[in-house]
Design a protein around this motif. Structure first.
Motif, PDB file in Angstrom:
ATOM      1  N   VAL A  66      15.287  69.680 -16.589  1.00 22.75           N
ATOM      2  CA  VAL A  66      15.169  68.541 -15.677  1.00 22.75           C
ATOM      3  C   VAL A  66      14.213  67.492 -16.266  1.00 22.75           C
ATOM      4  O   VAL A  66      14.516  66.287 -16.243  1.00 22.75           O
ATOM      5  CB  VAL A  66      14.695  69.003 -14.274  1.00 22.75           C
ATOM      6  CG1 VAL A  66      14.317  67.814 -13.407  1.00 22.75           C
ATOM      7  CG2 VAL A  66      15.781  69.826 -13.597  1.00 22.75           C
ATOM      8  N   LEU A  67      13.082  67.928 -16.816  1.00 21.82           N
ATOM      9  CA  LEU A  67      12.129  66.978 -17.407  1.00 21.82           C
ATOM     10  C   LEU A  67      12.719  66.256 -18.617  1.00 21.82           C
ATOM     11  O   LEU A  67      12.487  65.056 -18.806  1.00 21.82           O
ATOM     12  CB  LEU A  67      10.837  67.698 -17.788  1.00 21.82           C
ATOM     13  CG  LEU A  67       9.986  68.182 -16.616  1.00 21.82           C
ATOM     14  CD1 LEU A  67       8.799  68.994 -17.123  1.00 21.82           C
ATOM     15  CD2 LEU A  67       9.514  67.012 -15.779  1.00 21.82           C
ATOM     16  N   ILE A  68      13.480  66.975 -19.430  1.00 21.02           N
ATOM     17  CA  ILE A  68      14.123  66.345 -20.595  1.00 21.02           C
ATOM     18  C   ILE A  68      15.135  65.305 -20.139  1.00 21.02           C
ATOM     19  O   ILE A  68      15.203  64.203 -20.700  1.00 21.02           O
ATOM     20  CB  ILE A  68      14.774  67.420 -21.498  1.00 21.02           C
ATOM     21  CG1 ILE A  68      13.694  68.222 -22.213  1.00 21.02           C
ATOM     22  CG2 ILE A  68      15.723  66.778 -22.505  1.00 21.02           C
ATOM     23  CD1 ILE A  68      14.212  69.434 -22.955  1.00 21.02           C
ATOM     24  N   VAL A  69      15.905  65.626 -19.121  1.00 19.86           N
ATOM     25  CA  VAL A  69      16.890  64.668 -18.601  1.00 19.86           C
ATOM     26  C   VAL A  69      16.180  63.435 -18.045  1.00 19.86           C
ATOM     27  O   VAL A  69      16.605  62.303 -18.294  1.00 19.86           O
ATOM     28  CB  VAL A  69      17.799  65.337 -17.543  1.00 19.86           C
ATOM     29  CG1 VAL A  69      18.611  64.304 -16.795  1.00 19.86           C
ATOM     30  CG2 VAL A  69      18.714  66.346 -18.209  1.00 19.86           C
ATOM     31  N   VAL A  70      15.090  63.642 -17.309  1.00 15.08           N
ATOM     32  CA  VAL A  70      14.326  62.498 -16.780  1.00 15.08           C
ATOM     33  C   VAL A  70      13.796  61.649 -17.936  1.00 15.08           C
ATOM     34  O   VAL A  70      13.845  60.414 -17.886  1.00 15.08           O
ATOM     35  CB  VAL A  70      13.184  62.986 -15.855  1.00 15.08           C
ATOM     36  CG1 VAL A  70      12.219  61.866 -15.535  1.00 15.08           C
ATOM     37  CG2 VAL A  70      13.762  63.579 -14.579  1.00 15.08           C
ATOM     38  N   GLY A  71      13.329  62.298 -18.986  1.00  7.95           N
ATOM     39  CA  GLY A  71      12.863  61.567 -20.167  1.00  7.95           C
ATOM     40  C   GLY A  71      13.984  60.778 -20.828  1.00  7.95           C
ATOM     41  O   GLY A  71      13.786  59.621 -21.227  1.00  7.95           O
ATOM     42  N   CYS A  72      15.144  61.386 -20.927  1.00  5.90           N
ATOM     43  CA  CYS A  72      16.299  60.694 -21.517  1.00  5.90           C
ATOM     44  C   CYS A  72      16.710  59.495 -20.670  1.00  5.90           C
ATOM     45  O   CYS A  72      17.066  58.436 -21.207  1.00  5.90           O
ATOM     46  CB  CYS A  72      17.471  61.653 -21.683  1.00  5.90           C
ATOM     47  SG  CYS A  72      17.212  62.876 -22.966  1.00  5.90           S
ATOM     48  N   VAL A  73      16.664  59.648 -19.358  1.00  4.76           N
ATOM     49  CA  VAL A  73      16.985  58.527 -18.457  1.00  4.76           C
ATOM     50  C   VAL A  73      15.985  57.395 -18.667  1.00  4.76           C
ATOM     51  O   VAL A  73      16.362  56.217 -18.731  1.00  4.76           O
ATOM     52  CB  VAL A  73      17.008  59.002 -16.980  1.00  4.76           C
ATOM     53  CG1 VAL A  73      17.011  57.833 -16.026  1.00  4.76           C
ATOM     54  CG2 VAL A  73      18.206  59.900 -16.740  1.00  4.76           C
ATOM     55  N   ALA A  74      14.704  57.739 -18.801  1.00  5.43           N
ATOM     56  CA  ALA A  74      13.678  56.718 -19.047  1.00  5.43           C
ATOM     57  C   ALA A  74      13.942  55.989 -20.360  1.00  5.43           C
ATOM     58  O   ALA A  74      13.806  54.762 -20.441  1.00  5.43           O
ATOM     59  CB  ALA A  74      12.303  57.362 -19.048  1.00  5.43           C
ATOM     60  N   VAL A  75      14.343  56.718 -21.393  1.00  2.00           N
ATOM     61  CA  VAL A  75      14.646  56.108 -22.696  1.00  2.00           C
ATOM     62  C   VAL A  75      15.847  55.170 -22.567  1.00  2.00           C
ATOM     63  O   VAL A  75      15.827  54.053 -23.101  1.00  2.00           O
ATOM     64  CB  VAL A  75      14.891  57.201 -23.763  1.00  2.00           C
ATOM     65  CG1 VAL A  75      15.499  56.600 -25.028  1.00  2.00           C
ATOM     66  CG2 VAL A  75      13.612  57.928 -24.085  1.00  2.00           C
ATOM     67  N   VAL A  76      16.878  55.598 -21.845  1.00  2.90           N
ATOM     68  CA  VAL A  76      18.057  54.754 -21.656  1.00  2.90           C
ATOM     69  C   VAL A  76      17.679  53.473 -20.912  1.00  2.90           C
ATOM     70  O   VAL A  76      18.132  52.375 -21.258  1.00  2.90           O
ATOM     71  CB  VAL A  76      19.171  55.531 -20.898  1.00  2.90           C
ATOM     72  CG1 VAL A  76      20.269  54.600 -20.439  1.00  2.90           C
ATOM     73  CG2 VAL A  76      19.735  56.625 -21.777  1.00  2.90           C
ATOM     74  N   ALA A  86      22.212  44.204 -18.238  1.00  7.56           N
ATOM     75  CA  ALA A  86      22.077  44.105 -16.782  1.00  7.56           C
ATOM     76  C   ALA A  86      21.955  45.482 -16.139  1.00  7.56           C
ATOM     77  O   ALA A  86      21.076  45.725 -15.315  1.00  7.56           O
ATOM     78  CB  ALA A  86      23.263  43.350 -16.195  1.00  7.56           C
ATOM     79  N   GLU A  87      22.825  46.366 -16.514  1.00  9.48           N
ATOM     80  CA  GLU A  87      22.818  47.699 -15.899  1.00  9.48           C
ATOM     81  C   GLU A  87      22.943  48.759 -16.990  1.00  9.48           C
ATOM     82  O   GLU A  87      23.922  48.770 -17.739  1.00  9.48           O
ATOM     83  CB  GLU A  87      23.990  47.829 -14.924  1.00  9.48           C
ATOM     84  CG  GLU A  87      23.912  49.072 -14.073  1.00  9.48           C
ATOM     85  CD  GLU A  87      25.014  49.100 -13.022  1.00  9.48           C
ATOM     86  OE1 GLU A  87      25.597  50.175 -12.857  1.00  9.48           O
ATOM     87  OE2 GLU A  87      25.274  48.069 -12.400  1.00  9.48           O
ATOM     88  N   PRO A  88      21.957  49.678 -17.097  1.00 13.04           N
ATOM     89  CA  PRO A  88      22.042  50.704 -18.150  1.00 13.04           C
ATOM     90  C   PRO A  88      23.170  51.697 -17.859  1.00 13.04           C
ATOM     91  O   PRO A  88      23.453  52.013 -16.713  1.00 13.04           O
ATOM     92  CB  PRO A  88      20.685  51.386 -18.101  1.00 13.04           C
ATOM     93  CG  PRO A  88      20.156  51.112 -16.751  1.00 13.04           C
ATOM     94  CD  PRO A  88      20.757  49.805 -16.298  1.00 13.04           C
ATOM     95  N   GLU A  89      23.806  52.144 -18.930  1.00  8.65           N
ATOM     96  CA  GLU A  89      24.871  53.154 -18.791  1.00  8.65           C
ATOM     97  C   GLU A  89      24.297  54.524 -19.124  1.00  8.65           C
ATOM     98  O   GLU A  89      23.762  54.739 -20.202  1.00  8.65           O
ATOM     99  CB  GLU A  89      26.030  52.845 -19.742  1.00  8.65           C
ATOM    100  CG  GLU A  89      26.953  51.792 -19.237  1.00  8.65           C
ATOM    101  CD  GLU A  89      28.200  51.701 -20.093  1.00  8.65           C
ATOM    102  OE1 GLU A  89      28.690  52.762 -20.552  1.00  8.65           O
ATOM    103  OE2 GLU A  89      28.654  50.577 -20.316  1.00  8.65           O
ATOM    104  N   PHE A  90      24.438  55.431 -18.159  1.00 10.77           N
ATOM    105  CA  PHE A  90      23.986  56.795 -18.371  1.00 10.77           C
ATOM    106  C   PHE A  90      25.174  57.646 -18.777  1.00 10.77           C
ATOM    107  O   PHE A  90      26.201  57.640 -18.094  1.00 10.77           O
ATOM    108  CB  PHE A  90      23.347  57.369 -17.102  1.00 10.77           C
ATOM    109  CG  PHE A  90      22.150  56.578 -16.637  1.00 10.77           C
ATOM    110  CD1 PHE A  90      20.948  56.680 -17.310  1.00 10.77           C
ATOM    111  CD2 PHE A  90      22.240  55.732 -15.549  1.00 10.77           C
ATOM    112  CE1 PHE A  90      19.846  55.954 -16.899  1.00 10.77           C
ATOM    113  CE2 PHE A  90      21.151  55.001 -15.139  1.00 10.77           C
ATOM    114  CZ  PHE A  90      19.949  55.107 -15.819  1.00 10.77           C
TER     115      PHE A  90
END
Length: 120
Positions: A66-76, A86-90
């Motif tokens: 979960v922490l790695i995914v949150v980190g990846c979302v922050a990087v994106v 305008a809008e990041p793609e996850f």
């Protein structure tokens, strides 16, 4: 430290008690069944509800995911901000892994409902 297995305990019982060797020669199946029952009684299986080591590993690994995914979302999000998108793609796989790990973690940490005892 290596965990002692049932077969090791069975072998040490046979080595420690010379009468077992003779009993095995005369009636191997009955003697081995008796010995296996003794080993089972002296080494009960740990129920999953009491196996704290495995539970802690599962919670730790799922929390890490979960922490790695949150980190990846922050990087994106940061990359999208730098590129002024305008809008990041996850990526779908990131969403799938994150939601699955979070759901599994919630399932492990949720209290187990007790069955009501019948009134007599």
């Amino acid at each position: 430290m290596e965990q002692e297995r049932s077969v090791d305990i069975l072998m040490s019982k046979i080595k420690d008690e010379p009468s077992y060797v003779e009993d095995i020669r005369q009636n191997p199946i009955q003697t081995l069944q008796k010995l296996s029952e003794e080993v089972k009684l002296s080494n009960p299986i740990i129920p999953a509800s009491q196996d704290k080591f495995t539970y802690r590993i599962a919670v730790s690994v799922l929390s890490l995911v979960v922490l790695i995914v949150v980190g990846c979302v922050a990087v994106v999000i940061m990359i999208a901000a730098i590129e002024k998108t305008a809008e990041p793609e996850f990526p779908d796989i990131l969403v799938a892994i994150g939601s699955t790990a979070l759901g599994a973690l919630a399932g492990l940490l949720a209290p187990i409902a007790q069955q009501p005892t019948p009134v007599k």
